[in-house]
Design a protein around this motif. Structure first.
Motif, PDB file in Angstrom:
ATOM      1  N   SER A  40       1.419   6.363  -6.947  1.00  0.00           N
ATOM      2  CA  SER A  40       0.256   7.122  -7.420  1.00  0.00           C
ATOM      3  C   SER A  40       0.521   8.627  -7.385  1.00  0.00           C
ATOM      4  O   SER A  40       0.189   9.356  -8.319  1.00  0.00           O
ATOM      5  CB  SER A  40      -0.963   6.777  -6.557  1.00  0.00           C
ATOM      6  N   ARG A  97      -2.963   8.950   2.415  1.00  0.00           N
ATOM      7  CA  ARG A  97      -2.913   7.501   2.618  1.00  0.00           C
ATOM      8  C   ARG A  97      -1.508   7.047   2.976  1.00  0.00           C
ATOM      9  O   ARG A  97      -1.323   6.147   3.803  1.00  0.00           O
ATOM     10  CB  ARG A  97      -3.370   6.792   1.338  1.00  0.00           C
ATOM     11  N   LEU A  98      -0.522   7.676   2.346  1.00  0.00           N
ATOM     12  CA  LEU A  98       0.869   7.339   2.661  1.00  0.00           C
ATOM     13  C   LEU A  98       1.196   7.661   4.117  1.00  0.00           C
ATOM     14  O   LEU A  98       1.843   6.866   4.822  1.00  0.00           O
ATOM     15  CB  LEU A  98       1.801   8.111   1.720  1.00  0.00           C
ATOM     16  N   CYS A 110       0.887   4.113  -2.911  1.00  0.00           N
ATOM     17  CA  CYS A 110       0.588   5.526  -2.650  1.00  0.00           C
ATOM     18  C   CYS A 110       1.698   6.432  -3.172  1.00  0.00           C
ATOM     19  O   CYS A 110       1.439   7.490  -3.765  1.00  0.00           O
ATOM     20  CB  CYS A 110       0.364   5.743  -1.154  1.00  0.00           C
ATOM     21  N   GLU A 128       0.837  -1.206   0.000  1.00  0.00           N
ATOM     22  CA  GLU A 128       0.000   0.000   0.000  1.00  0.00           C
ATOM     23  C   GLU A 128       0.870   1.255   0.000  1.00  0.00           C
ATOM     24  O   GLU A 128       0.591   2.214  -0.729  1.00  0.00           O
ATOM     25  CB  GLU A 128      -0.900  -0.018   1.236  1.00  0.00           C
ATOM     26  N   TYR A 141      -8.269   2.093  -4.545  1.00  0.00           N
ATOM     27  CA  TYR A 141      -7.006   2.189  -5.276  1.00  0.00           C
ATOM     28  C   TYR A 141      -7.205   1.826  -6.757  1.00  0.00           C
ATOM     29  O   TYR A 141      -6.595   2.437  -7.639  1.00  0.00           O
ATOM     30  CB  TYR A 141      -5.957   1.267  -4.649  1.00  0.00           C
ATOM     31  N   SER A 162      -3.420  10.600  -2.018  1.00  0.00           N
ATOM     32  CA  SER A 162      -2.304   9.644  -1.983  1.00  0.00           C
ATOM     33  C   SER A 162      -1.340   9.961  -0.847  1.00  0.00           C
ATOM     34  O   SER A 162      -0.868   9.067  -0.139  1.00  0.00           O
ATOM     35  CB  SER A 162      -1.554   9.665  -3.326  1.00  0.00           C
TER      36      SER A 162
END
Length: 223
Positions: free
Chosen positions: A16, A130-131, A13, A9, A78, A127
């Motif tokens: 992305s 989320r990171l 991220c 993940e 995603y 992104s």
């Protein structure tokens, strides 16, 4: 949460956010070698993103149902994000192949370009968020592992101390057993001596009684 899934993940991220930046910069370049190179880089990154999506999907489906449902829901987001990036890539690639069409779009669709840039910024922000969330979860997992390790070390130390205490008690019990054995030997010897003394005293008393009887008999026999 699976640490393997979190690793994929985090990579996705980052990828992305990087793709969003590349799409934004490529969309502003004029047709030519520089733009073609940028398009090739975006295509390679999209392929990497597809691989990460498949890896996350396989990892999520291998987990327990309670954890799998949440991860699959996240994975759908995603996939939707990746599909948007692919559509943006197709638009950029097709505009690079057809200069006239791109010029028409640039002349007639400045508003659409602004909206696309806003959408890309929004995706980049999502992104990054989320990171950051993934990084926080990884840090929390590491803290939990360290706390568990400290607890394990403490338990091992307590067990070692208890073992030392038991060994010390065992040695003391051996010492007590030895003392009891010695006491038994002493008592046995004393008992034997007392029995022997009883026989000696009995013999002396018997001899005295016999002597007294003999003396009395001797006296009475001479009167």
């Amino acid at each position: 949460m699976s640490e393997v899934f979190e690793g994929y993940e985090r990579q996705y991220c980052e990828l992305s956010a990087n793709l969003s930046r590349k799409c934004s910069s490529a969309g502003l370049l004029p047709p030519g070698e520089q733009k073609q190179q940028k398009v090739s880089e975006i295509k390679a990154s999209l392929d990497d993103a597809d691989v990460l999506i498949r890896k996350m999907d396989l990892e999520a489906r291998s987990l327990q149902p309670s954890a799998k449902a949440a991860l699959l829901a996240k994975l759908r987001e995603y996939k939707s994000d990746l599909n948007k990036l692919k559509r943006e890539f197709k638009r950029i690639a097709s505009s690079n192949a057809d200069q006239a069409s791109r010029e028409d779009l640039l002349e007639s669709g400045m508003a659409g370009a602004h909206m696309a840039s806003a959408d890309q910024r929004e995706r980049m922000a999502m992104s990054v968020e989320r990171l950051n969330q993934s990084s926080d979860r990884i840090m929390e997992s590491r803290r939990t592992m360290l706390e568990t390790e400290d607890l394990g070390v403490s338990i091992l130390q307590d067990l070692h101390q208890q073992r030392e205490t038991l060994l010390h008690s065992h040695k003391k019990l051996h010492g007590v057993d030895d003392a009891i054995d010695k006491s038994k030997k002493v008592l046995t010897a004393m008992s034997r001596r007392m029995t022997k003394n009883k026989w000696i005293v009995g013999s002396i008393v018997g001899a005295l009684v016999v002597a007294i009887i003999f003396i009395l008999f001797y006296k009475f026999s001479h009167h």
